[in-house]
Motif scaffolding. Sequence first.
Motif, PDB file in Angstrom:
ATOM      1  N   VAL A  18     -22.117  14.764   9.170  1.00  0.00           N
ATOM      2  CA  VAL A  18     -21.907  16.213   9.238  1.00  0.00           C
ATOM      3  C   VAL A  18     -21.021  16.553  10.439  1.00  0.00           C
ATOM      4  CG1 VAL A  18     -24.176  16.726   8.226  1.00  0.00           C
ATOM      5  CG2 VAL A  18     -23.918  16.689  10.710  1.00  0.00           C
ATOM      6  N   ARG A  19     -20.491  17.752  10.415  1.00  0.00           N
ATOM      7  CA  ARG A  19     -19.882  18.353  11.600  1.00  0.00           C
ATOM      8  C   ARG A  19     -20.575  19.683  11.855  1.00  0.00           C
ATOM      9  NH1 ARG A  19     -18.679  14.663  14.176  1.00  0.00           N
ATOM     10  NH2 ARG A  19     -17.868  16.121  15.721  1.00  0.00           N
ATOM     11  N   LEU A  20     -20.785  19.971  13.135  1.00  0.00           N
ATOM     12  CA  LEU A  20     -21.389  21.242  13.540  1.00  0.00           C
ATOM     13  C   LEU A  20     -20.332  22.112  14.211  1.00  0.00           C
ATOM     14  CD1 LEU A  20     -24.635  19.934  15.325  1.00  0.00           C
ATOM     15  CD2 LEU A  20     -24.324  20.473  12.912  1.00  0.00           C
ATOM     16  N   VAL A  21     -20.644  23.381  14.376  1.00  0.00           N
ATOM     17  CA  VAL A  21     -19.803  24.288  15.171  1.00  0.00           C
ATOM     18  C   VAL A  21     -20.584  24.649  16.433  1.00  0.00           C
ATOM     19  CG1 VAL A  21     -18.556  26.472  15.218  1.00  0.00           C
ATOM     20  CG2 VAL A  21     -18.782  25.206  13.059  1.00  0.00           C
ATOM     21  N   HIS A  22     -19.974  24.410  17.595  1.00  0.00           N
ATOM     22  CA  HIS A  22     -20.628  24.621  18.899  1.00  0.00           C
ATOM     23  C   HIS A  22     -21.931  23.822  19.016  1.00  0.00           C
ATOM     24  CE1 HIS A  22     -17.767  27.767  19.649  1.00  0.00           C
ATOM     25  NE2 HIS A  22     -18.306  28.628  18.810  1.00  0.00           N
ATOM     26  N   GLY A  23     -22.090  22.784  18.198  1.00  0.00           N
ATOM     27  CA  GLY A  23     -23.314  21.993  18.257  1.00  0.00           C
ATOM     28  C   GLY A  23     -24.545  22.739  17.794  1.00  0.00           C
ATOM     29  N   ALA A 169     -18.393  25.004  24.018  1.00  0.00           N
ATOM     30  CA  ALA A 169     -17.712  26.190  23.470  1.00  0.00           C
ATOM     31  C   ALA A 169     -16.557  25.799  22.557  1.00  0.00           C
ATOM     32  CB  ALA A 169     -17.202  27.066  24.605  1.00  0.00           C
ATOM     33  N   LYS A 170     -16.042  24.589  22.732  1.00  0.00           N
ATOM     34  CA  LYS A 170     -14.903  24.129  21.929  1.00  0.00           C
ATOM     35  C   LYS A 170     -15.333  23.265  20.751  1.00  0.00           C
ATOM     36  CE  LYS A 170     -11.274  25.332  24.586  1.00  0.00           C
ATOM     37  NZ  LYS A 170     -10.096  26.038  24.073  1.00  0.00           N
ATOM     38  N   ASP A 171     -16.508  22.649  20.866  1.00  0.00           N
ATOM     39  CA  ASP A 171     -16.879  21.599  19.917  1.00  0.00           C
ATOM     40  C   ASP A 171     -16.972  22.117  18.478  1.00  0.00           C
ATOM     41  OD1 ASP A 171     -17.536  18.731  19.999  1.00  0.00           O
ATOM     42  OD2 ASP A 171     -19.358  19.388  18.995  1.00  0.00           O
ATOM     43  N   GLY A 172     -16.285  21.445  17.585  1.00  0.00           N
ATOM     44  CA  GLY A 172     -16.323  21.798  16.168  1.00  0.00           C
ATOM     45  C   GLY A 172     -15.527  23.036  15.805  1.00  0.00           C
TER      46      GLY A 172
END
Length: 241
Positions: A18-23, A169-172
Motif C-alpha cells: 500500500v501507499r499512505l498519504v502523510h502516513g 508532511a511530504k510523505d505520499g
Amino acid sequence: MTKLELLPAVDVRDGQAVRLVHGESGSETSYGDPLAAALAWQGAGAEWLHLVDLDAAFGTGDNRARIAEVARTMDIKVELSGGIRDDDTLAAALATGCTRVNLGTAALETPEWVAKVIAEHGDRIAVGLDVRGTTLRGRGWTRDGGDLYETLARLDSEGCARYVVTDIAKDGTLQGPNLELLANVCAATDRPVVASGGVSSLDDLRAIASLVPQGVEGAIVGKALYAKAFTLEEALEAVSR
Ligand SMILES: O=C(O)c1ccccc1N[C@@H]1O[C@H](COP(=O)(O)O)[C@@H](O)[C@H]1O
C-alpha cells in the motif's frame, strides 16, 4: 562522484502493498501482492528494497511472516522497518537476512535499548527520524517524540551509523522532497542520510542527488513509482551520473 542510492518502497498493510498519504492510517491505496511488487523493483534493477510492516508500526497487528518471505526472497539489499522495538522483534527482523533495520519509535521511547543494539549491531541498525517540522513522531507517526536535533546529537554520540529522514508532511503527497530539512540534517551530523518523502519526479531525484556531497546517501521512492510518474529504470538512469 558517488551516486545516489535508490530504495523503492514496499509498505505492507493487511497483507497488501500500500501507499499512505502523510502516513495516515485509513489513507491506503492498495497495490496488490507485496512480493510481486518487490520482485518487480528487483527486476527493474533496484539494488535496495525499503520494506515496511505498517501494521506493526501502527500497532494493528503485524505482517511478519509475509515480510520475512519477501526479505528472504530478495537477492538485493533490504532495509526493514516497522515495529522493531525490542529484542524479539529485532532478532526476527535480522534473521530474515535483511541488510539493515530501521528503528523509529524505539529510538524515541527506549533510548537505552537502542544504544545497546547500535553497539551490538553497528551499521545493521539505522534510525528513522520521522518529523513534522522539527518534532519527531513515533507509534505510527501518531505521537510526538522529542526534538529532531537533540535526538540526532544523542544518537550520533551513541554511534548510530545512518539516518532515514522522513518529512511526514511530504510523505505520499508527490509534492517534492524537503531539501531544506535534508540539508539541515546533513549539516548536523556526519552520518549518511537516506531521504524519504515527497519524491514526485526525476527532477526531485536529481535535486536530492545534488545533496550527496553534503551526506545524502539514498532516497526512498514510493508513490511516484506506484503512480507511474516515472519508471524505476528512468530513476536509476537519472541518478547514475
Ligand atoms: O512509511 C510509512 O508510510 C509509515 C507511516 C506511518 C508509520 C510508519 C511508517 N513507516 C516507517 O515505519 C518505521 C517506524 O516503525 P516503528 O516506529 O519503529 O515501529 C519507520 O521506518 C517509518 O518510516
